[in-house]
Design an enzyme around this catalytic site. Sequence first.
Site, mmCIF file in Angstrom:
data_model
loop_
_atom_site.group_PDB
_atom_site.id
_atom_site.type_symbol
_atom_site.label_atom_id
_atom_site.label_comp_id
_atom_site.label_asym_id
_atom_site.label_seq_id
_atom_site.Cartn_x
_atom_site.Cartn_y
_atom_site.Cartn_z
ATOM 1 N N ILE A 194 -0.365 -2.517 0.311
ATOM 2 C CA ILE A 194 0.094 -2.333 -0.700
ATOM 3 C C ILE A 194 0.829 -3.223 -1.837
ATOM 4 O O ILE A 194 1.864 -4.374 -1.521
ATOM 5 C CB ILE A 194 1.430 -1.486 -0.575
ATOM 6 C CG1 ILE A 194 1.358 -0.417 -0.110
ATOM 7 C CG2 ILE A 194 2.047 -1.084 -1.994
ATOM 8 C CD1 ILE A 194 2.264 0.990 0.339
ATOM 9 N N PHE A 221 3.176 -4.973 2.932
ATOM 10 C CA PHE A 221 4.006 -4.799 1.086
ATOM 11 C C PHE A 221 3.826 -6.310 0.881
ATOM 12 O O PHE A 221 4.180 -6.849 1.459
ATOM 13 C CB PHE A 221 5.038 -3.775 1.302
ATOM 14 C CG PHE A 221 4.983 -2.581 1.067
ATOM 15 C CD1 PHE A 221 5.424 -2.033 0.561
ATOM 16 C CD2 PHE A 221 4.979 -1.893 3.173
ATOM 17 C CE1 PHE A 221 5.900 -0.281 0.417
ATOM 18 C CE2 PHE A 221 5.791 -0.877 2.461
ATOM 19 C CZ PHE A 221 5.833 -0.115 1.511
ATOM 20 N N ASP A 222 3.275 -6.408 -0.671
ATOM 21 C CA ASP A 222 2.993 -7.678 -1.213
ATOM 22 C C ASP A 222 4.767 -8.009 -1.635
ATOM 23 O O ASP A 222 5.941 -6.947 -1.469
ATOM 24 C CB ASP A 222 2.719 -8.161 -2.223
ATOM 25 C CG ASP A 222 3.354 -8.660 -2.614
ATOM 26 O OD1 ASP A 222 3.364 -9.905 -2.427
ATOM 27 O OD2 ASP A 222 3.104 -8.724 -3.703
ATOM 28 N N LYS A 223 5.672 -8.651 -1.412
ATOM 29 C CA LYS A 223 7.147 -8.838 -2.119
ATOM 30 C C LYS A 223 7.147 -8.787 -3.753
ATOM 31 O O LYS A 223 7.702 -7.655 -4.816
ATOM 32 C CB LYS A 223 7.624 -10.099 -1.451
ATOM 33 C CG LYS A 223 9.259 -9.935 -1.694
ATOM 34 C CD LYS A 223 10.064 -11.053 -1.018
ATOM 35 C CE LYS A 223 11.134 -11.719 -2.245
ATOM 36 N NZ LYS A 223 10.987 -12.154 -3.453
ATOM 37 N N THR A 224 7.243 -10.064 -4.219
ATOM 38 C CA THR A 224 7.214 -10.026 -5.954
ATOM 39 C C THR A 224 6.489 -8.897 -6.799
ATOM 40 O O THR A 224 4.942 -9.154 -6.260
ATOM 41 C CB THR A 224 6.800 -10.998 -6.881
ATOM 42 O OG1 THR A 224 8.000 -12.003 -5.556
ATOM 43 C CG2 THR A 224 7.580 -11.401 -7.581
#
Length: 714
Positions: A603, A405-408
């Site tokens: 994602i 997963f990316d964060k922001t």
Amino acid sequence: MLKIAHSSPNRVRLKYPILKTEQNLCSSIISVLSSKNGIASVRCNRKCASLIVAYDGGVLSVSDIVNAVSVIKPVKLVPAEAAKAGCACSDAKDGLALLNKKTEFAALTAMTGASFISKRLFGKVISQAVFSPMWFLTAFFAAPLVYAAVSKSLKDKKIGLDAFLGAGVGAALLTGETMTALEILWVNSGAELMQEHITEKSRASIKNILDITAKTAFILVNGREIEVPVEKVEQGATVIVRTGEKISVDGEIIRGEAMVNEAPINGRQELIHKVKSESVYAGTYVQDGLIYIRADRVGDSTYLARILQAVETSLENKAPIELEADKLAKKLVGIGFIMTAGTFVLTRSLYRTLSVMLVMTCPCATALAASSAVSASIGNAASKGVLIKGGRYLEDAGEQESFCFDKTGTITTDMPEVIDIYPLKGSSEQDLLMRAYAAELHNRHPMAAAIRKKAEQLCLEKPDHAVCETILGMGVAADTAEGTVCVGNRKLMDRFSIKTGTVKRRAEKWAEEGKSVLYVAEDSRLLGIISIRTKDKEGVAETIEFLRRDGVKNLIMVTGDERQSAEPLAQRLGFDECHYSVLPQDKADIIRQIQKEHKVTMIGDGINDVLALAQADLGIAMGAAGSDVAVEAADIALVDDDLNKIVFLRQLSKKTKTIVHQNFTLATSTNIAGAVLGALGILNPVMAGLLHIAHTGGIMVNSSRLMNYDGEKE
């Protein structure tokens, strides 16, 4: 014409301009390459004229792939109204149908019914002899089928399903078994009509959901408003949209403001305040206001049109399980030929032979077992804002062992929010927030927006205008009616020699929790501190928990944010790994390392994560509305930011495979059982025809359950 655009170990991207003009070449390339040993995946993009192939370098080389692609020819196009859901039996009537399917089936039903009624009610048997009126009527309907079967067999130089069917009808007519020929035609017509109805229903459901743009538009021409059909709006035109009207183009607001309802394309129920320089999309509508839009994308270039095209194209991108269904159907042709010929040799009974043939010569249900389920699932997903580019990606979605997963923008929102307010003695929470509100009133920084939003939520009175100075990398200093207010980080306090020791422990604790700390001081005296954190997206914790329970072995966060904001969030949500301060080009390298052990899904928001999305075994872009990069780079794109759709996607993938296996079992078991009963003389042609319709219909009904599947509720 075929060029290597980019090549890396086990992956090559080819540029092939002919893809833009040859509408169905993509499906041919995908079908041929997917069946080759050493090919892991194939992705074809007609719009960009590109082909991306993942392969095993130990088995194939780039030159092998280039040579293979260069000799692949597009399959012959069929008229749209004659396109079927993958059953070879339907090819028999290409371009030769004398009547449309509904009329043909109605006529055949009337003929069959008339014969039955005449015999049962009036005791009169309609003559079936050669050259009788009934024989001529049956031959009229059989002629296109027999002709197409013969011509196709001569052209392909092999006997296929249509040849079997044509041979059966021809043999029955030549031997005077007119009713048997009529029954075969009736069964075949009914099966084709049923298949076409279900397939078109699936496609229509997608179009009905996505075809929500306005039919006309008002454009500004020489200072006057003119109403024109939407298809006449040209790029660059100024489109005027008022309260209650739909937006018909993708573009930028050049004048005015409005409350826009974007629910039709991203599911968000709250209205969005749109002002000058912001983007709007076709299919949304103005709830209140007046805006002038510069049309940047019109017609087939709008977001909704591109999404519909992506969904339509995805139906051609077969999943591995669909290819297995095609192979099984071809094997059944051979088995059917042997059983039909064997029955005739052993029994010398045309009656029994036709019974066997009618069951075994058209294993349409087997061919449809996977394709009907996949088509229904892709249509269902599209209606819920999950855009799947092909069956192979739908199948992969339920098998991935690692999720990255990316964060922001993916697990957190882009807008931070105030979490804690800690005033020192002599000040209150309201006073502290009011001072910060006055200082940040005109600041465009996201943290300033969080302060203003919190103050407005608490209904604080808007302060008087403050003259402020933005100090880069530190914060703001503002002259207010009460005095000089400073709001910012620790460096700002040090600059103005403001002591912060009284809040040191609390500030450190908040920082460890991943919160940003804002210090608020007035006239060189610290008033207190405020913590701000980027808000988690709704449902993120539940999604992570579901993936863990569902057998995902590795959950990873990859972000460009600093350690102090990334690690606390990763620990709180239960990620196994956290990679922080990562540049976009490095994300793909991290994905590549994970792939050495597991298949991995990436994602991201589809913009700064494009390299990682392309590298991953499965790329999912979040919030893809209007983003060309998201739609093009990812295998699956989510229209909005709802992480619950990840849960739905994984459940839908597994449910689809369950339905496909059920369909396989039903199709093969009834085919074999029917053939055996026909050979033994227990099953007559009429019963065989009804069995064929029943099991084909059963599979279509079973697959259609996926059109309304909402996931398993826990």
